[in-house]
Each structure stands twice: as structure tokens, then as C-alpha cells.
Enzyme design. Structure first.
Site, PDB file in Angstrom:
ATOM      1  N   ARG A 168       0.858  -1.183   0.000  1.00 50.94           N
ATOM      2  CA  ARG A 168       0.000   0.000   0.000  1.00 50.94           C
ATOM      3  C   ARG A 168       0.896   1.236   0.000  1.00 50.94           C
ATOM      4  NH1 ARG A 168      -2.282  -3.379   4.109  1.00 50.94           N
ATOM      5  NH2 ARG A 168      -4.402  -4.111   3.597  1.00 50.94           N
ATOM      6  N   ARG A 219      -0.678  -2.193  -6.841  1.00 51.81           N
ATOM      7  CA  ARG A 219      -1.005  -3.241  -5.851  1.00 51.81           C
ATOM      8  C   ARG A 219      -2.024  -4.221  -6.438  1.00 51.81           C
ATOM      9  NH1 ARG A 219      -1.441  -4.580  -0.265  1.00 51.81           N
ATOM     10  NH2 ARG A 219      -3.575  -4.850   0.491  1.00 51.81           N
ATOM     11  N   HIS A 254      -4.570  -8.884   3.868  1.00 52.67           N
ATOM     12  CA  HIS A 254      -6.010  -8.786   4.064  1.00 52.67           C
ATOM     13  C   HIS A 254      -6.434  -9.611   5.276  1.00 52.67           C
ATOM     14  CE1 HIS A 254      -6.831  -7.781  -0.460  1.00 52.67           C
ATOM     15  NE2 HIS A 254      -6.521  -6.715   0.253  1.00 52.67           N
TER      16      HIS A 254
END
Length: 316
Positions: free
Chosen positions: A153, A257, A280
């Protein structure tokens, strides 16, 4: 009985109410009129009076609109107009309850994240801007490698320090080929990075000290005056780089990403591994990339399979 032109009496009375009491704009009033005429037509088709419309009628009409391709947002606007009409009828004592209450429009499907094609992503990562300042070029090339090569990120990228320390949010272990990052929810993870990314970082670190104030900054990625690079600056540099590279779509950090995740999934088919690489918390978040992968497969099928080509020809 079907109406003989124009809105029925109750609808006309309500429209007068919202026109004069609520002073709605003409455009809004026109939309209300269309939606309520549609409601009356649905009621007539079902053989019920407007005052006898029930909850199950509204739900069925919503499903019909959805199956006909009406968007969730469009249906929500229609329901809002219908709901207001039945609120008014209730105040007049003409209906015992509001049949539109608690009826919601179908949720719109989440748009797929934008990802570059494999060849386009590799070409973008390989691009060298020979006309740029070597210091800036080395820094930007290293950023691209970490974003696409590691799926970071933008906040994880800008949070990296040049060296590990107790206070560091993240750092890169070049010898091990690993990036240690602090992700969402303050969760740490280790992301493997390839030889190309390591080489790009080594080239950048060799020049990093030449920047003004670099010796005073812990940040891996710096601006010209030694301050930690911001997410906004990364966005701007990538957009500029994609323009210079001739990329069809302006590139932003999250696109790299998404491209990383999509291309790893295409090659491996390992959804759990992609989940771990991206950091995640829930597998459902990662599953969006299976839709991207299916789109890629469908496009390949349409281009390559003789039966797909035959079908396309038959449609002409």
C-alpha cells in the site's frame, strides 16, 4: 380500472402538496411525477388500488426493476419518492401503514479494482526515464518496484525507514529479500521482494545520501529537502511516470497493488497466499481478484478460441 391519462387523483393531490408545501424544484417534481405514475401503473397491473398496495407488492416491483437492468441507485431514488407518497397517505388516514418501509434497493456491485495487463505492468516497471535527474529516477524506479513487486500500500511504502530500528514502522532487509511493513490495523507482515526490486533499492540507496538533509532523515523515500515522501507525492510521481512511459491508463499506487495481486493469482491460483501477501484480514477482500482473473480468462477465450470467434461472427 386503468387511469385515463394523467396521474390519478391521489397522486395529483400529493404532487400539489410537494409543489406548494415543500417547494420542490421543477426537475425534482417531474421525477416524482414519473415515479408515481410508474407506481400507479404497477398497482393497476397487479389489480390493486394505490391504497391497498402491500409490502410484498413493492418488493416484487423492486425485483422486476432490478432484473430489467435498473441500477441500485436508480431504484433507491424511486423508492424514496414512493416512500414519501405513502407517508403523506398515512397522514391523511388513507393507509394503515407504509408498504415501502424497510424496502431497500439492491446493493450495487462493487466496481472491480483497476489493474494493468501483465505486459503493460512489466513495461511500466521496466521504464527508464533517462532525461530525469538520476537521483529522482532511482528513487521513483525503486518505488515502482516495491509497489508492483511487493504489492505494498502507498502508506506502507512511505512508512518505510532506510534502516531497521525499534521505532521504525517498516524497513527492507535487502539480504533476505524482504520488506517488513506496518499495514492496516497496525498489523505487521513480511513481504518477499524479488531480485529486481532488491537491485532497484540498492541503486536508490547508493544515491539517497546525495539528497539535501538525507543524513538527518530516517525515511527510505525522501523528497529533495530530506523530508519523508508523502502519499500525494507518490501519486503525482507515478502519474507523471505513466505519462512519460506512454501507459494507456494513468497509473496510481493502488493500481500497482491490484496488478501485483491479479498477476500473482493468475500465475499461482493460490488465493490464500495472495491474501497473506496483501495483508487482508478477510479472504472475502481478496476474492475480488478472482473476478479480475476471470475477466482475464474470458478476454483470452474471446480472442483465442475458434468457437468464441464463430459466435461473434454469427451475431453480426
Amino acid at each position: 380500472m386503468p387511469s385515463s391519462g394523467g396521474p390519478p387523483a391521489l397522486v395529483a393531490q400529493y404532487l400539489d402538496y410537494v409543489r406548494f408545501e415543500k417547494r420542490l424544484a421543477e426537475r425534482t417534481l417531474a421525477l416524482y411525477t414519473l415515479d408515481l405514475v410508474k407506481l400507479n401503473a404497477q398497482a393497476e397491473a397487479a389489480g390493486v388500488a394505490l391504497t391497498d398496495v402491500a409490502h410484498h407488492h413493492i418488493r416484487r416491483w423492486v425485483m422486476q426493476m432490478h432484473s430489467q437492468g435498473r441500477s441500485g441507485r436508480g431504484i433507491a431514488l424511486i423508492l424514496s419518492g414512493w416512500r414519501g407518497f405513502y407517508v403523506w397517505l398515512g397522514r391523511q388516514g388513507l393507509v394503515p401503514n407504509n408498504p415501502v418501509l424497510d424496502v431497500r434497493a439492491p446493493k450495487a456491485a462493487k466496481p472491480l479494482p483497476k489493474a494493468l495487463g501483465l505486459d503493460e505492468a512489466v513495461a511500466f516497471a521496466d521504464f527508464e526515464n533517462e532525461a530525469d535527474d538520476p537521483w529522482l529516477e532511482a528513487r521513483d524506479a525503486a518505488m515502482v518496484e516495491l509497489l508492483y513487486g511487493g504489492g505494498l500500500r502507498v502508506g506502507e511504502l512511505t512508512g518505510l525507514d532506510a534502516a531497521p530500528s525499534p521505532s521504525a514502522k517498516g524497513w527492507v532487509d535487502l539480504a533476505a529479500g524482504e520488506a517488513h511493513v506496518l499495514g492496516k490495523g497496525s498489523k505487521r507482515r513480511i513481504v518477499p521482494i524479488g531480485k529486481t526490486s532488491v537491485a532497484a533499492l540498492e541503486a536508490w540507496l547508493a544515491l539517497r545520501a546525495e539528497g539535501q538533509g538525507a543524513e538527518m532523515s530516517k525515511a527510505m523515500f525522501l523528497g529533495r529537502y530530506g523530508t519523508r515522501l508523502t502519499a500525494t507525492s507518490v501519486w503525482q510521481r507515478l502519474r507523471r511516470r505513466s505519462r512519460l512511459a506512454g501507459t494507456a491508463t494513468p497509473v496510481h499506487p493502488h493500481m500497482l497493488r491490484h496488478s501485483f495481486a491479479s498477476h500473482v493469482l493468475q500465475s499461482s491460483g493460490d488465493l490464500r497466499a495472495v491474501q497473506e501477501l496483501l495483508g487482508h484480514a478477510n479472504i472475502s477482500t481478496t476474492q475480488v481478484y478472482t473476478r479480475l482473473d476471470f475477466q482475464h480468462l474470458a478476454a483470452t477465450y474471446d480472442k483465442a478460441h475458434p468457437r468464441a470467434k464463430a459466435s461473434a461472427a454469427d451475431k453480426k
